[in-house]
Design a protein around this motif. Structure first.
Motif, PDB file in Angstrom:
ATOM      1  N   GLU A  98     -41.259  51.115  11.792  1.00 27.80           N
ATOM      2  CA  GLU A  98     -39.817  50.940  11.973  1.00 27.80           C
ATOM      3  C   GLU A  98     -39.486  50.658  13.428  1.00 27.80           C
ATOM      4  O   GLU A  98     -38.659  49.796  13.734  1.00 27.80           O
ATOM      5  CB  GLU A  98     -39.051  52.177  11.506  1.00 27.80           C
ATOM      6  N   THR A 113     -40.389  53.112   1.967  1.00 26.60           N
ATOM      7  CA  THR A 113     -39.537  52.704   0.846  1.00 26.60           C
ATOM      8  C   THR A 113     -38.143  52.241   1.231  1.00 26.60           C
ATOM      9  O   THR A 113     -37.733  51.155   0.865  1.00 26.60           O
ATOM     10  CB  THR A 113     -39.440  53.849  -0.184  1.00 26.60           C
ATOM     11  N   ASP A 114     -37.384  53.017   1.957  1.00 24.70           N
ATOM     12  CA  ASP A 114     -36.013  52.640   2.287  1.00 24.70           C
ATOM     13  C   ASP A 114     -35.823  52.261   3.750  1.00 24.70           C
ATOM     14  O   ASP A 114     -34.688  52.207   4.239  1.00 24.70           O
ATOM     15  CB  ASP A 114     -35.039  53.768   1.917  1.00 24.70           C
ATOM     16  N   SER A 115     -36.910  51.976   4.438  1.00 27.37           N
ATOM     17  CA  SER A 115     -36.784  51.664   5.865  1.00 27.37           C
ATOM     18  C   SER A 115     -35.976  50.397   6.104  1.00 27.37           C
ATOM     19  O   SER A 115     -35.324  50.272   7.145  1.00 27.37           O
ATOM     20  CB  SER A 115     -38.153  51.563   6.535  1.00 27.37           C
ATOM     21  N   HIS A 116     -35.966  49.491   5.146  1.00 27.71           N
ATOM     22  CA  HIS A 116     -35.191  48.261   5.335  1.00 27.71           C
ATOM     23  C   HIS A 116     -33.695  48.566   5.474  1.00 27.71           C
ATOM     24  O   HIS A 116     -32.991  47.897   6.225  1.00 27.71           O
ATOM     25  CB  HIS A 116     -35.460  47.251   4.210  1.00 27.71           C
ATOM     26  N   ARG A 117     -33.222  49.586   4.781  1.00 27.77           N
ATOM     27  CA  ARG A 117     -31.808  49.961   4.895  1.00 27.77           C
ATOM     28  C   ARG A 117     -31.508  50.538   6.275  1.00 27.77           C
ATOM     29  O   ARG A 117     -30.474  50.259   6.874  1.00 27.77           O
ATOM     30  CB  ARG A 117     -31.443  50.982   3.811  1.00 27.77           C
ATOM     31  N   TYR A 118     -32.428  51.336   6.767  1.00 30.78           N
ATOM     32  CA  TYR A 118     -32.271  51.939   8.085  1.00 30.78           C
ATOM     33  C   TYR A 118     -32.265  50.858   9.159  1.00 30.78           C
ATOM     34  O   TYR A 118     -31.392  50.820  10.031  1.00 30.78           O
ATOM     35  CB  TYR A 118     -33.406  52.945   8.318  1.00 30.78           C
ATOM     36  N   ASN A 153     -31.591  47.710   8.814  1.00 35.34           N
ATOM     37  CA  ASN A 153     -30.377  46.912   8.665  1.00 35.34           C
ATOM     38  C   ASN A 153     -29.187  47.594   9.343  1.00 35.34           C
ATOM     39  O   ASN A 153     -28.432  46.951  10.078  1.00 35.34           O
ATOM     40  CB  ASN A 153     -30.090  46.672   7.183  1.00 35.34           C
ATOM     41  N   LYS A 169     -39.194  45.596   4.447  1.00 36.27           N
ATOM     42  CA  LYS A 169     -39.476  45.647   3.007  1.00 36.27           C
ATOM     43  C   LYS A 169     -40.970  45.484   2.740  1.00 36.27           C
ATOM     44  O   LYS A 169     -41.513  46.115   1.834  1.00 36.27           O
ATOM     45  CB  LYS A 169     -38.702  44.551   2.268  1.00 36.27           C
ATOM     46  N   VAL A 172     -35.244  42.966   8.347  1.00 34.12           N
ATOM     47  CA  VAL A 172     -35.135  43.677   7.072  1.00 34.12           C
ATOM     48  C   VAL A 172     -36.284  43.269   6.148  1.00 34.12           C
ATOM     49  O   VAL A 172     -36.904  44.123   5.489  1.00 34.12           O
ATOM     50  CB  VAL A 172     -33.758  43.424   6.415  1.00 34.12           C
TER      51      VAL A 172
END
Length: 157
Positions: free
Chosen positions: A95, A131-136, A138, A126, A122
């Motif tokens: 990240e 798993t949800d690092s793309h949201r963070y 972004n 992915k 992003v």
């Protein structure tokens, strides 16, 4: 009369978007190696050029990202640290590297639209991140874009 022999199809050169996406992917991996192993950037770049087929890669962008991010690491970390929910040191190394790439593009590659810089980061998250690092990623880069590309962001809204 015999039929003419068909010419072999030329290998289609990948689009500039594909070449740049590949450059970002290699840059992420090289910067991760630099961050974890502490190897000199020049050695890592040489290693990547030898060990990877970079024909479909924007090699110039790869080099720019690798050297530019390594040279401005502290500046980039300071730039996005205000938008983190933890310290830079507590970020997952992937990240952190992706945030540095996105921040570098927002700050130094002004010819790249801010939405493209964010989206490319992003997409890296992915593929390579948790798993949800793309949201963070972004969320952090979106806030950063509002600061460093405020005129462009306002014009798009």
């Amino acid at each position: 009369m015999s039929e003419p022999t068909p010419k072999p199809a030329k290998a289609k050169k990948p689009s500039l978007t594909t070449q740049r996406r590949q450059a970002r992917s290699y840059a992420l991996q090289a910067l991760y190696q630099w961050q974890m192993a502490g190897q000199p950037v020049n050695e890592i770049e040489a290693q990547f050029r030898v060990e990877n087929d970079m024909r479909d890669t924007d090699v110039k962008l790869f080099g720019e990202l690798l050297h530019g991010i390594a040279a401005s690491k502290s500046e980039l970390d300071t730039l996005f640290s205000d938008y983190l929910d933890r310290s830079v040191e507590d970020l997952d190394p992937i990240e952190l590297t992706i945030l540095r790439i996105g921040s570098f593009e927002l700050l130094k590659r002004i010819e790249v639209p801010y939405r493209v810089a964010i989206n490319e980061s992003v997409e890296l998250a992915k593929i390579f991140g948790a798993t949800d690092s793309h949201r963070y990623v972004n969320g952090v880069l979106d806030k950063l874009a509002q600061k460093v590309r405020s005129a462009e962001v306002r014009a798009k809204r």
